[in-house]
Design a protein around this motif. Structure first.
Motif, PDB file in Angstrom:
ATOM      1  N   ASP A  87      -8.235  -1.136  25.002  1.00 30.63           N
ATOM      2  CA  ASP A  87      -7.110  -0.874  24.100  1.00 30.63           C
ATOM      3  C   ASP A  87      -7.701  -0.852  22.684  1.00 30.63           C
ATOM      4  OD1 ASP A  87      -4.768  -0.875  22.600  1.00 30.63           O
ATOM      5  OD2 ASP A  87      -3.786  -2.437  23.787  1.00 30.63           O
ATOM      6  N   CYS A  88      -7.619   0.295  22.032  1.00 26.52           N
ATOM      7  CA  CYS A  88      -8.275   0.415  20.725  1.00 26.52           C
ATOM      8  C   CYS A  88      -7.578   1.460  19.865  1.00 26.52           C
ATOM      9  CB  CYS A  88      -9.748   0.784  20.909  1.00 26.52           C
ATOM     10  SG  CYS A  88     -10.002   2.440  21.588  1.00 26.52           S
ATOM     11  N   GLY A  89      -7.981   1.534  18.632  1.00 21.08           N
ATOM     12  CA  GLY A  89      -7.415   2.545  17.748  1.00 21.08           C
ATOM     13  C   GLY A  89      -8.275   2.703  16.527  1.00 21.08           C
ATOM     14  N   LEU A  90      -8.052   3.786  15.810  1.00 19.26           N
ATOM     15  CA  LEU A  90      -8.803   4.022  14.574  1.00 19.26           C
ATOM     16  C   LEU A  90      -7.871   3.912  13.375  1.00 19.26           C
ATOM     17  CD1 LEU A  90     -11.043   7.041  15.622  1.00 19.26           C
ATOM     18  CD2 LEU A  90     -11.662   4.618  15.483  1.00 19.26           C
ATOM     19  N   LYS A  91      -8.470   3.551  12.230  1.00 18.05           N
ATOM     20  CA  LYS A  91      -7.734   3.555  10.972  1.00 18.05           C
ATOM     21  C   LYS A  91      -8.287   4.706  10.164  1.00 18.05           C
ATOM     22  CE  LYS A  91      -7.781   0.082   7.810  1.00 18.05           C
ATOM     23  NZ  LYS A  91      -7.438  -1.241   7.291  1.00 18.05           N
ATOM     24  N   PHE A  92      -7.417   5.635   9.811  1.00 21.54           N
ATOM     25  CA  PHE A  92      -7.850   6.822   9.081  1.00 21.54           C
ATOM     26  C   PHE A  92      -6.954   6.979   7.862  1.00 21.54           C
ATOM     27  CE2 PHE A  92      -7.774  11.526   8.515  1.00 21.54           C
ATOM     28  CZ  PHE A  92      -9.120  11.686   8.196  1.00 21.54           C
ATOM     29  N   LYS A  93      -7.563   6.960   6.675  1.00 17.21           N
ATOM     30  CA  LYS A  93      -6.811   7.000   5.412  1.00 17.21           C
ATOM     31  C   LYS A  93      -5.682   5.965   5.408  1.00 17.21           C
ATOM     32  CE  LYS A  93      -8.155  11.741   4.499  1.00 17.21           C
ATOM     33  NZ  LYS A  93      -7.779  13.143   4.298  1.00 17.21           N
ATOM     34  N   GLY A  94      -5.942   4.821   6.009  1.00 15.69           N
ATOM     35  CA  GLY A  94      -4.967   3.732   6.025  1.00 15.69           C
ATOM     36  C   GLY A  94      -4.075   3.709   7.254  1.00 15.69           C
ATOM     37  N   TYR A  95      -4.030   4.813   8.009  1.00 16.59           N
ATOM     38  CA  TYR A  95      -3.070   4.931   9.118  1.00 16.59           C
ATOM     39  C   TYR A  95      -3.718   4.650  10.479  1.00 16.59           C
ATOM     40  CZ  TYR A  95       0.300   6.487   5.765  1.00 16.59           C
ATOM     41  OH  TYR A  95       1.156   6.506   4.698  1.00 16.59           O
ATOM     42  N   ALA A  96      -2.962   3.958  11.331  1.00 20.81           N
ATOM     43  CA  ALA A  96      -3.480   3.484  12.611  1.00 20.81           C
ATOM     44  C   ALA A  96      -3.142   4.411  13.765  1.00 20.81           C
ATOM     45  CB  ALA A  96      -2.885   2.111  12.913  1.00 20.81           C
ATOM     46  N   THR A  97      -4.127   4.657  14.632  1.00 22.83           N
ATOM     47  CA  THR A  97      -3.815   5.179  15.964  1.00 22.83           C
ATOM     48  C   THR A  97      -3.978   4.013  16.933  1.00 22.83           C
ATOM     49  OG1 THR A  97      -6.093   5.875  16.485  1.00 22.83           O
ATOM     50  CG2 THR A  97      -4.656   7.495  15.408  1.00 22.83           C
ATOM     51  N   ARG A 125       0.829  -1.214   0.000  1.00 23.53           N
ATOM     52  CA  ARG A 125       0.000   0.000   0.000  1.00 23.53           C
ATOM     53  C   ARG A 125       0.858   1.257   0.000  1.00 23.53           C
ATOM     54  NH1 ARG A 125      -5.720   1.385   2.979  1.00 23.53           N
ATOM     55  NH2 ARG A 125      -5.639   3.618   2.655  1.00 23.53           N
ATOM     56  N   TYR A 126       1.968   1.202   0.728  1.00 29.68           N
ATOM     57  CA  TYR A 126       2.873   2.353   0.819  1.00 29.68           C
ATOM     58  C   TYR A 126       3.405   2.750  -0.554  1.00 29.68           C
ATOM     59  CZ  TYR A 126       6.724   5.239   2.643  1.00 29.68           C
ATOM     60  OH  TYR A 126       7.576   6.263   2.933  1.00 29.68           O
ATOM     61  N   LEU A 127       3.672   1.764  -1.397  1.00 25.30           N
ATOM     62  CA  LEU A 127       4.298   2.037  -2.695  1.00 25.30           C
ATOM     63  C   LEU A 127       3.314   2.121  -3.855  1.00 25.30           C
ATOM     64  CD1 LEU A 127       7.417  -0.293  -2.359  1.00 25.30           C
ATOM     65  CD2 LEU A 127       7.415   2.210  -2.261  1.00 25.30           C
ATOM     66  N   SER A 128       2.090   1.587  -3.675  1.00 22.01           N
ATOM     67  CA  SER A 128       1.175   1.533  -4.822  1.00 22.01           C
ATOM     68  C   SER A 128      -0.237   2.035  -4.529  1.00 22.01           C
ATOM     69  CB  SER A 128       1.071   0.087  -5.331  1.00 22.01           C
ATOM     70  OG  SER A 128       0.278  -0.681  -4.439  1.00 22.01           O
ATOM     71  N   GLY A 129      -0.592   2.168  -3.256  1.00 21.22           N
ATOM     72  CA  GLY A 129      -1.964   2.533  -2.927  1.00 21.22           C
ATOM     73  C   GLY A 129      -2.895   1.332  -2.855  1.00 21.22           C
ATOM     74  N   MET A 130      -2.458   0.183  -3.384  1.00 18.68           N
ATOM     75  CA  MET A 130      -3.274  -1.033  -3.332  1.00 18.68           C
ATOM     76  C   MET A 130      -3.204  -1.572  -1.907  1.00 18.68           C
ATOM     77  SD  MET A 130      -5.114  -3.119  -5.200  1.00 18.68           S
ATOM     78  CE  MET A 130      -5.757  -4.789  -5.149  1.00 18.68           C
ATOM     79  N   ILE A 158       3.852   3.566  14.845  1.00 23.36           N
ATOM     80  CA  ILE A 158       2.565   3.290  14.201  1.00 23.36           C
ATOM     81  C   ILE A 158       2.573   3.922  12.818  1.00 23.36           C
ATOM     82  CG2 ILE A 158       1.119   2.915  16.248  1.00 23.36           C
ATOM     83  CD1 ILE A 158       0.363   5.848  16.210  1.00 23.36           C
ATOM     84  N   GLY A 159       1.735   3.415  11.939  1.00 25.62           N
ATOM     85  CA  GLY A 159       1.677   3.940  10.582  1.00 25.62           C
ATOM     86  C   GLY A 159       0.629   3.146   9.828  1.00 25.62           C
ATOM     87  N   LEU A 160       0.949   2.696   8.628  1.00 26.08           N
ATOM     88  CA  LEU A 160       0.021   1.836   7.889  1.00 26.08           C
ATOM     89  C   LEU A 160      -0.173   0.539   8.662  1.00 26.08           C
ATOM     90  CD1 LEU A 160       1.297   2.445   4.253  1.00 26.08           C
ATOM     91  CD2 LEU A 160      -0.919   3.140   5.181  1.00 26.08           C
ATOM     92  N   ASP A 161       0.857   0.110   9.390  1.00 25.49           N
ATOM     93  CA  ASP A 161       0.731  -0.999  10.337  1.00 25.49           C
ATOM     94  C   ASP A 161       0.566  -0.442  11.734  1.00 25.49           C
ATOM     95  OD1 ASP A 161       0.884  -3.541   9.038  1.00 25.49           O
ATOM     96  OD2 ASP A 161       2.982  -3.124   8.574  1.00 25.49           O
ATOM     97  N   VAL A 162      -0.157  -1.188  12.555  1.00 22.61           N
ATOM     98  CA  VAL A 162      -0.345  -0.716  13.924  1.00 22.61           C
ATOM     99  C   VAL A 162       0.930  -0.937  14.738  1.00 22.61           C
ATOM    100  CG1 VAL A 162      -1.458  -2.830  14.801  1.00 22.61           C
ATOM    101  CG2 VAL A 162      -1.992  -0.626  15.846  1.00 22.61           C
ATOM    102  N   ARG A 190       9.545   4.169   5.926  1.00 20.98           N
ATOM    103  CA  ARG A 190       8.179   4.312   6.439  1.00 20.98           C
ATOM    104  C   ARG A 190       8.141   4.874   7.861  1.00 20.98           C
ATOM    105  NH1 ARG A 190       5.192  -1.295   5.616  1.00 20.98           N
ATOM    106  NH2 ARG A 190       3.934  -0.342   7.265  1.00 20.98           N
ATOM    107  N   ALA A 191       9.200   4.609   8.636  1.00 19.49           N
ATOM    108  CA  ALA A 191       9.199   5.045  10.041  1.00 19.49           C
ATOM    109  C   ALA A 191       9.173   6.564  10.154  1.00 19.49           C
ATOM    110  CB  ALA A 191      10.415   4.477  10.767  1.00 19.49           C
ATOM    111  N   VAL A 192       9.842   7.231   9.216  1.00 19.06           N
ATOM    112  CA  VAL A 192       9.853   8.703   9.230  1.00 19.06           C
ATOM    113  C   VAL A 192       8.736   9.179   8.310  1.00 19.06           C
ATOM    114  CG1 VAL A 192      11.201  10.773   8.748  1.00 19.06           C
ATOM    115  CG2 VAL A 192      12.318   8.741   9.707  1.00 19.06           C
ATOM    116  N   LYS A 193       7.682   9.705   8.909  1.00 17.99           N
ATOM    117  CA  LYS A 193       6.504  10.091   8.129  1.00 17.99           C
ATOM    118  C   LYS A 193       6.767  11.366   7.336  1.00 17.99           C
ATOM    119  CE  LYS A 193       4.411   6.635  10.159  1.00 17.99           C
ATOM    120  NZ  LYS A 193       5.231   5.537  10.708  1.00 17.99           N
ATOM    121  N   ASP A 194       6.224  11.402   6.115  1.00 15.13           N
ATOM    122  CA  ASP A 194       6.342  12.618   5.312  1.00 15.13           C
ATOM    123  C   ASP A 194       5.216  13.590   5.677  1.00 15.13           C
ATOM    124  OD1 ASP A 194       4.027  11.764   3.895  1.00 15.13           O
ATOM    125  OD2 ASP A 194       5.264  10.696   2.426  1.00 15.13           O
TER     126      ASP A 194
END
Lengths: 378, 378
Positions: free
Chosen positions: A237-247, A37-42, A313-317, A140-144
């Motif tokens: 313990d919970c989180g949301l996924k927003f535009k692919g990204y996890a809290t 997903r990070y490289l293609s959006g798929m 955290i990021g595209l993966d929790v 991926r660890a350093v967010k743009d």
């Protein structure tokens, strides 16, 4: 689309330095990777081949989904290769290259590696611990900027959710673990999230001794006092996924009058959380150092925290950086990294307590993007 | 406990024949395996070492959870090994054996295999495509009496859920995809399930073209007619987890007056489902043969089904046997196997239709254990 082009460009520069002609990234059942997903959006269930001249080919199980959501120079159905991984890689690489080096994920099974080596001759196969996965992990660890903006929004949504959960405990509308989880699922989506970032863990006072309770939630009461006790500890313990990204946040609910031990566990966890947040608020802190400080703090009081202090955290929790002690490496938490701080203590009789928040490291130190808390109910 | 003892005993008999002294099974993030739960009762996040004399050692991340739920001769905290896989395996095996062969999962990454080979010297390391995983895959595919009883109950619960979903569409209480998913989550648990067996997929008519819609559910309407159209197709794919075991069904909701194409896709899917169920109701049917019959049926009408016909279910929602065409192997669906039949067709404009049910193969042929259906609404 520009964001994917930039990422592919970075990867290709690295490939050229490493003399890699093609990189193969596959997300499949049992071997998921958000590098796709990070490289293609798929989002998932596809195979992406990136050539060092920045051409990309996406082989998708669901080709309609790929055409509607993904970015790649060419999209092919996995059915064209009878859903055979080796066959797809061989045909696509052979159409572009006569020889060269193809790198696969470091998670490629030993058994599959042997098959690839045989089937892909005369190509050279690479599969390295510090290869393309490590490169993408660090990238991926350093967010743009785009990702940081997403996280600012995601943090606000998560905070609204935290307040809604607190209000529902106070007004009594959360009675069971199911009530809590359902509220989170439905409210999160109403707020605009794609969903939860993982299955909500809601453990009432009878089950909060588990770091990750099983089942994730049940018809047990939550936030109530157990029979024969004066008070108890429940964990959400919970989180949301927003535009692919996890809290990822954790709240503890203290109900009734706690025992001395419970009281002590709660106080120590709060102190550990604040200690870690304070330490992280200074720039140039090492992940290892941060986690070691908290482990030491607990050990001096006679407690042991049975899990890591936090994680990226990021595209993966769960992604880089890992905030844990006991590693020999000194890795600085870099500006742009987004990570959790989540100290917790557990006792088979007293139950568990955990407090977790998400932080963004900036040039001047980490700032919180969520405001989870410990709730006290009468 | 007896059930675990029996399974360990079967595994050890196989190990002795194969001259394997120890088998290492690990469930960890990114490399999950229900072989852990199958052999020990521990759900996840642990390392099980089985010695050929049937002694077992469980190394758990959450040792309280292990002590409360798992069966093993010895339970140790992963913390004792600083959560290091190699270290844990080496210390535990060295305490029992001075030499011998240790087998690891075929999904062991190439990179980890190389590390194990070096670190575990003088032990011999095995990691085979047709080794312990294959053995356990086949053992797990044929359900024992305890498992079949669980599935009979799980089927009844799932059927109650299907009826509840249908009723909620008819009385109009499901309006959005979220409503559908929330109903499934809460009703499933109220019925006695541990939860859903996977994230419910609820795709309204605007998104049912995706085999697996992303996000899994949203605030979109479901079961309604899209603007400018006379009718539409919505899909709900869900399942329950009961005592660890997964059911998996799909319903399609036809709302309003369908186009000729939609009508045809629904009729073909129903026919394919019934064709497969009829074929499976005879004993000694091959998985490959069953799937090929359905693929041919669709191809003769000009359609292509972009996914497999079905799959085994059990502790995992996808397990052996795989019911797909295009494999060179003739594998008979054996008595005791529990599997899905789930034909589906998808079109980027007309949307998607899928009908999925679960079957138990008996000595005299497959019998359905769920009764999912296609629902028609005005």
């Amino acid at each position: 689309m520009k964001i994917y082009k930039n990422r592919i460009k970075s990867l290709c520069e690295w490939m050229q330095k490493q003399k890699i002609d093609a990189v193969v990234i596959e997300d499949t059942e049992g071997r998921q990777t958000k590098n796709l997903r990070y490289l293609s959006g798929m989002d998932s269930d596809a195979l992406l081949i990136v050539f060092s001249n920045s051409e990309t080919v996406l082989v998708a199980w669901d080709v309609i989904m790929a055409e509607k959501t993904a970015f790649a120079d060419k999209i092919i159905s996995y059915g064209d290769f009878n859903r055979n991984f080796c066959k797809a890689v061989k045909q696509i690489c052979s159409a572009k290259l006569t020889e060269g080096t193809i790198e696969f994920s470091s998670s490629t099974p030993y058994v599959l590696y042997n098959e690839l080596e045989k089937e892909l001759y005369p190509f050279t196969i690479k599969c390295r611990a510090e290869g393309v996965d490590e490169y993408l992990l660090n990238l991926r660890a350093v967010k743009d900027e785009v990702e940081i903006e997403i996280y600012k929004e995601a943090g606000l949504l998560t905070n609204k959710l935290i307040n809604t959960i607190e209000a529902a405990f106070i007004d009594g509308s959360i009675k069971t673990e199911i009530d809590a989880a359902m509220l989170i699922e439905s409210e999160g989506r109403k707020l605009g999230a794609e969903g939860t970032s993982f299955e909500t863990l809601a453990a009432g006072a009878g089950r909060s001794w588990g770091i990750h309770c099983i089942p994730a939630y049940s018809s047990d009461n939550i936030g109530t006092v157990l029979q024969g006790q004066a008070g108890g500890l429940s964990i959400i313990d919970c989180g949301l996924k927003f535009k692919g990204y996890a809290t990822d946040i954790t709240m503890t609910i203290c109900r009734g009058s706690l025992s001395d031990k419970q009281e002590q566990m709660v106080e120590l966890t709060k102190k550990a959380h604040n200690l870690a947040a304070e330490k992280a608020s200074h720039k140039n802190i090492c992940a290892n150092e941060l986690a070691t400080a908290v482990d030491k703090f607990f050990e001096e009081t006679g407690y042991i925290m049975p899990h890591s202090l936090g994680h990226g955290i990021g595209l993966d929790v769960h992604e880089a950086p890992s905030i844990k002690s006991g590693t020999p490496f000194k890795k600085t938490i870099l500006p742009g990294m987004i990570f959790t701080i989540e100290p917790g203590l557990y006792d088979k009789d007293a139950g568990g307590v955990r407090l977790e928040n998400d932080y963004l490291m900036t040039e001047s130190g980490a700032v919180p993007i969520t405001a989870s808390k410990i709730i006290y109910l009468p």
